[in-house]
Design a protein around this motif. Structure first.
Motif, short mmCIF file in Angstrom:
data_model
loop_
_atom_site.label_atom_id
_atom_site.label_comp_id
_atom_site.label_asym_id
_atom_site.label_seq_id
_atom_site.Cartn_x
_atom_site.Cartn_y
_atom_site.Cartn_z
N GLY A 22 68.66 78.98 138.78
CA GLY A 22 68.04 78.13 139.81
C GLY A 22 67.94 78.79 141.15
O GLY A 22 66.86 78.89 141.75
N ALA A 23 68.82 79.38 141.60
CA ALA A 23 69.00 80.17 142.72
C ALA A 23 68.18 81.29 142.75
O ALA A 23 67.43 81.74 143.56
N SER A 24 68.33 82.24 141.79
CA SER A 24 67.42 83.45 141.32
C SER A 24 65.68 83.07 141.29
O SER A 24 65.09 83.55 141.89
N GLY A 25 65.48 81.77 140.65
CA GLY A 25 64.09 81.47 140.56
C GLY A 25 63.70 80.98 141.70
O GLY A 25 62.58 81.19 142.23
N PHE A 26 64.36 80.31 142.68
CA PHE A 26 64.04 79.76 143.85
C PHE A 26 63.83 81.03 144.86
O PHE A 26 62.72 80.96 145.51
N PHE A 27 64.83 82.05 144.84
CA PHE A 27 64.37 83.15 145.74
C PHE A 27 63.42 84.07 145.36
O PHE A 27 62.72 84.78 146.05
N GLU A 28 62.99 83.96 144.16
CA GLU A 28 61.81 84.70 143.50
C GLU A 28 60.56 84.07 144.04
O GLU A 28 59.65 84.74 144.50
N LEU A 29 60.66 82.84 144.00
CA LEU A 29 59.18 81.88 144.49
C LEU A 29 59.13 82.11 146.21
O LEU A 29 58.06 81.71 146.62
N THR A 30 60.24 82.13 146.67
CA THR A 30 60.29 82.16 148.17
C THR A 30 60.25 83.44 148.83
O THR A 30 60.28 83.61 149.99
N LYS A 31 60.11 84.58 147.85
CA LYS A 31 59.98 85.89 148.40
C LYS A 31 61.35 86.33 149.33
O LYS A 31 61.07 87.06 150.06
N ASN A 32 62.36 85.90 148.63
CA ASN A 32 63.66 86.40 149.52
C ASN A 32 63.56 88.05 149.36
O ASN A 32 63.79 88.36 148.16
N PRO A 33 64.01 88.48 150.60
CA PRO A 33 63.96 89.82 150.56
C PRO A 33 64.86 90.68 149.68
O PRO A 33 64.58 91.64 148.98
N ILE A 34 66.04 90.05 149.50
CA ILE A 34 67.09 90.55 148.52
C ILE A 34 66.69 90.93 147.11
O ILE A 34 66.66 91.76 146.55
N TYR A 50 56.89 86.00 140.33
CA TYR A 50 56.52 84.69 140.71
C TYR A 50 56.45 83.86 139.14
O TYR A 50 57.28 82.71 139.25
N ILE A 51 56.24 84.55 138.29
CA ILE A 51 56.12 83.99 136.88
C ILE A 51 57.60 83.84 136.45
O ILE A 51 58.10 82.59 135.84
N LEU A 52 58.37 84.71 136.58
CA LEU A 52 59.85 84.59 136.32
C LEU A 52 60.39 83.70 137.00
O LEU A 52 61.24 82.63 136.53
N GLY A 53 60.22 83.31 138.29
CA GLY A 53 60.77 82.18 138.98
C GLY A 53 60.36 80.90 138.63
O GLY A 53 61.05 79.96 138.55
N VAL A 54 59.08 80.78 138.26
CA VAL A 54 58.44 79.48 137.63
C VAL A 54 59.30 79.06 136.31
O VAL A 54 59.80 77.99 136.03
N ALA A 55 59.41 80.19 135.50
CA ALA A 55 60.16 79.90 134.35
C ALA A 55 61.50 79.71 134.28
O ALA A 55 62.07 78.81 133.53
#
Length: 131
Positions: A22-34, A50-55
């Motif tokens: 969930g954290a990973s998906g959230f960070f992928e959707l919010t474009k977290n730099p790390i 982005y697709i990975l974050g939604v999935a």
């Protein structure tokens, strides 16, 4: 192992897996730099991130739904395993081996969770089995 212990291990694993992915998906959707920079460094295109974050976030919803969507949970577990395997080999080939340790930890955690899932919900295949 009794039913109470199996449920406790499963739900602990499901919650930890949900927090991790969930954290990973959230960070992928919010474009977290790390997270974003590592994923781009591994060679994945931005639209895929982005697709990975939604999935991942969709899968977490299914994973945390108790006693329902069992067939869909199988797909979620499969998706998580693919994500872990691809992350492991991508990090191994592009970064240094120590960067792949998190994938090994995730693999062990998700494997134990899946084994408990199968003990709680044994697969029954046949003409009269429920979907």
């Amino acid at each position: 192992m009794n039913l109470k212990t199996t449920k406790a291990i499963y739900w602990t694993g499901a919650v930890l897996t949900s927090l991790w992915f969930g954290a990973s998906g959230f960070f992928e959707l919010t474009k977290n730099p790390i997270v974003w920079d590592i994923t781009v460094q591994l060679g994945y295109p931005p639209h895929f991130i982005y697709i990975l974050g939604v999935a991942k976030l969709s899968g977490i919803v299914v994973l945390l739904t108790p006693d329902r969507l069992l067939r869909l949970k199988e797909w979620v577990f499969a998706g998580i395993f693919f994500d872990i395997v691809f992350a492991f080999f991508s990090k191994l080939s592009v970064l240094e081996p120590s960067a792949a340790i998190d994938a090994v930890v995730a693999f062990v955690m998700v494997t134990v969770t899946y084994i408990m899932f199968r003990r709680l919900y044994p697969a029954t295949y046949g003409v009269n089995s429920p979907l």
